[in-house]
Design an enzyme around this catalytic site. Structure first.
Site, short mmCIF file in Angstrom:
data_model
loop_
_atom_site.label_atom_id
_atom_site.label_comp_id
_atom_site.label_asym_id
_atom_site.label_seq_id
_atom_site.Cartn_x
_atom_site.Cartn_y
_atom_site.Cartn_z
N LYS A 77 -1.02 3.07 12.18
CA LYS A 77 -1.77 4.06 13.33
C LYS A 77 -1.07 5.21 13.46
O LYS A 77 0.13 5.29 13.13
CB LYS A 77 -1.25 3.28 14.80
CG LYS A 77 -1.81 3.83 15.80
CD LYS A 77 -1.50 2.95 17.16
CE LYS A 77 -1.82 3.55 18.36
NZ LYS A 77 -1.62 2.80 19.62
N SER A 152 -5.70 1.93 22.79
CA SER A 152 -5.45 3.18 22.19
C SER A 152 -5.65 2.82 20.55
O SER A 152 -5.62 4.01 19.80
CB SER A 152 -4.23 3.96 22.51
OG SER A 152 -3.00 3.11 22.06
N SER A 176 -2.54 -2.23 24.13
CA SER A 176 -3.44 -1.29 23.03
C SER A 176 -3.60 -2.01 21.74
O SER A 176 -4.34 -1.24 20.91
CB SER A 176 -3.02 -0.04 23.02
OG SER A 176 -2.85 0.64 24.19
#
Length: 488
Positions: A77, A152, A176
């Protein structure tokens, strides 16, 4: 090679038997990305040359037979620091930022022999639930390209769900990891707060953030958590106790396991939704396998959303002060004074959702409002934590829906921040309490995955994995594959 066809152990076996090389795997990753990422939009930055060089070194040295992760690819990420590779947090503020150090989790993956292939899209600074708040691109759900992958960590979920890579890392502040895992039919683990070092994670809510893995199967997930867990002297909040092997006795079943069903996580008016029906069917399956089902109450969970958004936004307003246009990051060209550098750089560098949360957090911490907002939210958090502690006196794990809906349409909630915030209603209490939770698929509705979360006691990820593994073996839902096409 489509990574949806193999577990990590199966890939490892092929490497050991020399049916494949590490270079073959890395080349397959980039071939998959080239073929599908124009539609999916999972990756922001690729580091092909470095990844292929790392794979060549693995092949020259030889894959360690006892190390399942050696030579396997992973995506990271884009809010996790990677030395020499752009780390943007999907924000204009950091669009050209190249860190000079690796996050601790990246160091640990390197030590395990895993090969990072690139950085994955996300909501800017991890603030959002759909990956539509990225300053870089919109990521699409591989099960239906007209829908969001969640957020997210939407890029991290979409890349694994599309078969581009076998595993990725995300971060979870209020759901998330688990919400995207639910929307894309994956296994996503939010470990206990402190289980995994946050050093090198660009901070959003420091008392809430945790890094965790996305995989297709439960055992794959446990293998990766083994690699990234442990004490870190660079993170004062990291757990000082021993880290167990999360795969140990993972297959011993659930006979005698006490599973709590929090009544507040289901409609109390008796009108069962499609998602609740799937979770109830999963609970019936557990009962048939010998588990005991117990109804429990988490009465203060109803305060989770307001408490979370005050605490997380307050911490964000503090953490994001460092992005000021002075030392690093975006700096406005339209400046005439020192004040202009601060104001215009932040106004132009941050997106709308980030600015919204900074304002909310600053207001909640300001003189005259601290007691009314932040202090009350912190007190509600304590009550939520106590609810979980009380429930775990009666049961070993809790099982509940991960989300209140399947993946929604792109553009469906982005103009309504309250609706977007309320979508986290079932995930934020876990972060406030600091307990671990795993989301995994428990069914499908109209071709879209449905997720359930298994919540455990602090630092008891082992029991979560055992419960999840038993259900996965009974249902084999992970064998379903997305269409990579648009829905109706």
């Amino acid at each position: 090679m489509n990574f949806l066809d193999y577990t990590l152990e199966e890939l490892h076996e092929k490497l050991v038997n020399k049916e494949l090389t590490a270079v073959d795997l890395i080349e397959s990753v980039y071939s998959n990305i080239e073929e599908t990422d124009d539609e999916v939009g999972a990756f922001i930055t690729l580091n092909k040359e470095e990844a292929l060089n790392a794979a060549k070194k693995v092949d020259e040295k030889g894959v360690e037979e006892g190390n399942v992760l050696s030579g396997l690819p992973i995506g990271i990420k884009d809010n996790i620091s990677t030395k020499g590779v752009k780390t943007t947090a999907a924000s204009k503020m950091l669009e050209n930022f190249i860190p000079i150090y690796d996050a601790t989790v990246v160091e640990k993956l390197n030590q395990a022999g895993m090969i990072s292939v690139g950085k994955l899209n996300m909501d800017e600074f991890a603030m959002g639930g759909s990956t539509e708040n990225s300053a870089m691109k919109i990521t699409r759900n591989p099960w239906d390209l007209t829908r969001v992958p969640g957020g997210s960590s939407g890029g991290s979920a979409a890349a694994v769900a599309a078969g581009q890579i076998p595993v990725s890392l995300g971060s979870d502040t209020g759901g998330s990891i688990r919400q995207p895992a639910s929307f894309t039919g994956l296994v996503g683990m939010k470990p206990t707060y402190g289980r995994v070092s946050r050093y090198g994670l660009i901070a959003f809510g420091s008392s809430l953030d945790q890094i965790g893995p996305f995989t297709r199967t439960v055992k794959d997930n446990a293998l990766v958590l083994n690699a990234i867990s442990g004490t870190d002297d660079k993170d004062s909040t990291s757990y000082r106790g021993n880290t167990p092997d999360f795969t140990e006795n993972i297959d011993e079943g659930v006979k005698g396991l006490r599973i709590g069903v929090p009544k507040e996580y289901f409609n109390e008016d008796g009108k069962e939704t499609t998602i609740e029906k799937s979770v109830r069917e999963a609970l019936d399956a557990y009962k048939e396998m010998g588990a005991e089902i117990v109804e429990v109450s988490l009465p203060h969970s109803k305060y989770g959303i307001p408490a979370y958004y005050i605490i997380a936004s307050s911490e964000a307003s503090s953490n994001l002060q460092r992005f000021d246009g002075i030392r690093y990051g975006y700096r406005s060209n339209n400046i005439g004074s020192l004040e202009d550098i601060y104001v215009k750089s932040r106004s132009e560098g941050f997106g709308l959702e980030v600015k919204r949360r900074i304002m909310l957090g600053t207001f909640s911490l300001s003189s005259g409002f601290y007691d009314a907002h932040f202090k009350k939210a912190a007190q509600a958090r304590t009550l939520i934590r106590q609810d979980f502690a009380k429930a775990f006196e009666e049961v070993d794990v809790l099982v509940a829906p991960t989300t209140t809906s399947t993946a929604f349409k792109i553009g469906g909630k982005i103009e309504d921040p309250i609706a977007m915030y309320m979508a986290d209603v079932l995930t934020v209490p876990v972060n406030l309490a600091g307990v671990p939770s795993l989301s995994m698929p428990c069914g499908f509705f109209e071709g879209l995955p449905i997720g359930m979360q298994i919540i455990g006691k602090q630092f008891d990820e082992q029991t979560i994995y055992k419960a999840a593994y038993a259900y996965e073996k009974a249902t084999e839902l992970y064998k379903e594959k997305p269409s990579l096409k648009g829905g109706e």
